[in-house]
Write a protein that holds these residues in place. Structure first.
Motif, short mmCIF file in Angstrom:
data_model
loop_
_atom_site.label_atom_id
_atom_site.label_comp_id
_atom_site.label_asym_id
_atom_site.label_seq_id
_atom_site.Cartn_x
_atom_site.Cartn_y
_atom_site.Cartn_z
N GLY A 1 2.96 5.91 -2.57
CA GLY A 1 4.14 6.12 -2.68
C GLY A 1 4.37 6.99 -4.41
O GLY A 1 4.73 8.16 -4.82
N PHE A 2 4.03 5.81 -5.04
CA PHE A 2 4.60 6.44 -6.26
C PHE A 2 3.53 7.28 -7.84
O PHE A 2 3.16 8.03 -7.99
CB PHE A 2 4.69 4.51 -7.60
N LEU A 3 2.06 6.98 -6.47
CA LEU A 3 0.88 7.42 -7.34
C LEU A 3 1.19 8.95 -6.94
O LEU A 3 1.12 10.22 -8.32
CB LEU A 3 -0.18 7.33 -6.66
N GLN A 4 1.95 9.69 -6.06
CA GLN A 4 2.14 10.83 -5.52
C GLN A 4 4.11 11.76 -6.26
O GLN A 4 3.29 12.60 -6.46
CB GLN A 4 2.61 10.67 -3.74
N TYR A 5 4.33 10.62 -6.42
CA TYR A 5 5.42 10.93 -7.61
C TYR A 5 4.87 10.88 -8.98
O TYR A 5 5.62 12.01 -9.16
CB TYR A 5 6.41 9.84 -7.87
N GLN A 6 4.57 10.57 -9.47
CA GLN A 6 3.41 10.58 -10.40
C GLN A 6 3.20 12.17 -10.42
O GLN A 6 2.68 13.36 -11.40
CB GLN A 6 3.08 9.88 -11.41
N ARG B 1 1.29 -0.80 0.09
CA ARG B 1 -0.03 0.04 0.12
C ARG B 1 0.90 1.02 -0.12
O ARG B 1 0.68 2.44 -0.34
CB ARG B 1 -0.93 0.19 1.49
N THR B 2 2.04 1.27 1.26
CA THR B 2 2.60 2.76 1.03
C THR B 2 4.34 2.75 -0.74
O THR B 2 4.05 3.70 -0.76
CB THR B 2 3.70 1.84 2.22
N THR B 3 3.02 1.52 -0.79
CA THR B 3 4.37 1.40 -2.36
C THR B 3 3.73 2.25 -3.29
O THR B 3 3.68 3.37 -3.98
CB THR B 3 5.43 0.04 -2.35
N LEU B 4 2.49 1.40 -2.82
CA LEU B 4 1.94 2.03 -4.30
C LEU B 4 1.49 3.95 -4.18
O LEU B 4 0.99 4.47 -5.14
CB LEU B 4 0.63 1.18 -4.52
N LEU C 1 -5.68 2.24 -8.16
CA LEU C 1 -4.30 2.63 -8.22
C LEU C 1 -2.98 2.41 -9.12
O LEU C 1 -1.79 3.26 -9.14
CB LEU C 1 -3.57 2.12 -6.28
N ILE C 2 -3.11 1.13 -9.18
CA ILE C 2 -2.55 0.86 -10.35
C ILE C 2 -2.21 1.31 -11.36
O ILE C 2 -1.72 1.99 -12.14
CB ILE C 2 -2.60 -1.09 -10.37
N SER D 1 -8.33 -1.73 3.58
CA SER D 1 -7.05 -2.47 2.39
C SER D 1 -7.40 -2.40 1.10
O SER D 1 -8.18 -1.76 0.54
CB SER D 1 -7.79 -3.93 2.73
N LEU D 2 -6.43 -2.73 0.40
CA LEU D 2 -6.35 -3.02 -1.08
C LEU D 2 -7.22 -3.38 -1.65
O LEU D 2 -7.40 -3.18 -3.16
CB LEU D 2 -4.75 -2.72 -1.71
#
Length: 246
Positions: free
Chosen positions: A102-107, A97-100, A219-220, A201-202
């Motif tokens: 985090g990558f969304l926020q980065y984009q 969850r943190t990874t997904l 998210l993906i 949850s996811l």
């Protein structure tokens, strides 16, 4: 139809072909539960996902909290240079969850970075002809994509497009106000993050018609959607003033 079209969303069509004409009928894909007035460039896909996690839960009442990471997506696009904008790096070792997220926020931050240091006129510029894309159009488009996926599909709301097709759509930016667009995008990103934070949850699910989507799937997809349009933003920005950077 290739795999990208099958898995990609209806909102991609105006990106590739310019703003849709008013009252254009959607492509018939055998669904009888959609109407022309329900469709816009941010509409979810009509094809069913190959894997769906049923069950899960959703929590309501989460719309008021603004996540702490959002203020850097703001209205100062013309006050700082692209090189000066700092983006939080996504985590390299973290739970799913943190990874997904985090990558969304980065984009999201990447799109914001591509718009910094430009005047309103340049944000409206369609710099890669014959494409009708502009940086401002991408910001407006992504605001509606955020709204559709997180508020309508996952959270069960029934919000309408900020820039409906009948009025030209998100990519009709000739007289568009950048300050308004950035504020709306900021607010939609904040609502999206609050909804995600409140989900159990996811495996939490949302619906679009008869189709079911897990939070994980959403998210993906959102990471993919931003990444694709950030590629467009790279080309637009380089054509506008020569600025490059990841």
């Amino acid at each position: 139809m290739d795999d990208l079209e099958r898995l990609g969303l209806a909102e991609r069509r105006p990106v590739l072909r310019g703003p849709p004409r008013p009252h254009r009928r959607p492509v018939d894909r055998g669904r009888d539960d959609l109407r022309d007035t329900d469709r816009d460039e941010s509409t979810p896909p009509l094809g069913r996902p190959t894997t769906v996690t049923a069950g899960g839960g959703r929590t309501t009442g989460c719309m008021g909290r603004i996540p702490p990471e959002m203020p850097s997506i703001d209205r100062d696009w013309d006050e700082v240079t692209m090189d000066a904008r700092k983006r939080p790096e996504p985590p390299r070792v973290a739970d799913e969850r943190t990874t997904l997220t985090g990558f969304l926020q980065y984009q999201r931050e990447t799109l914001a970075m591509k718009c910094t240091g430009l005047t309103a006129e340049r944000l409206r510029e369609r710099a890669v002809r014959p494409s009708e894309l502009s940086l401002l159009g991408l910001v407006r488009h992504m605001a509606d994509v955020e709204r559709t996926w997180f508020r309508n599909v996952l959270h069960g709301e029934h919000t309408k497009p900020h820039w409906p097709r009948s009025e030209g759509g998100a990519f009709d930016v000739d007289t568009a106000d950048p300050a308004e667009a950035f504020e709306i995008w900021h607010e939609e990103c904040a609502r999206s993050s609050a909804i995600v934070d409140a989900a159990e949850s996811l495996d939490a699910t949302g619906h679009f018609g008869r189709d079911v989507f897990s939070l994980r799937c959403i998210l993906i997809h959102m990471i993919e959607e931003y990444a694709r349009h950030n590629g467009h933003a790279d080309l637009l920005r380089e054509r506008i003033d020569g600025a490059t950077g990841q």
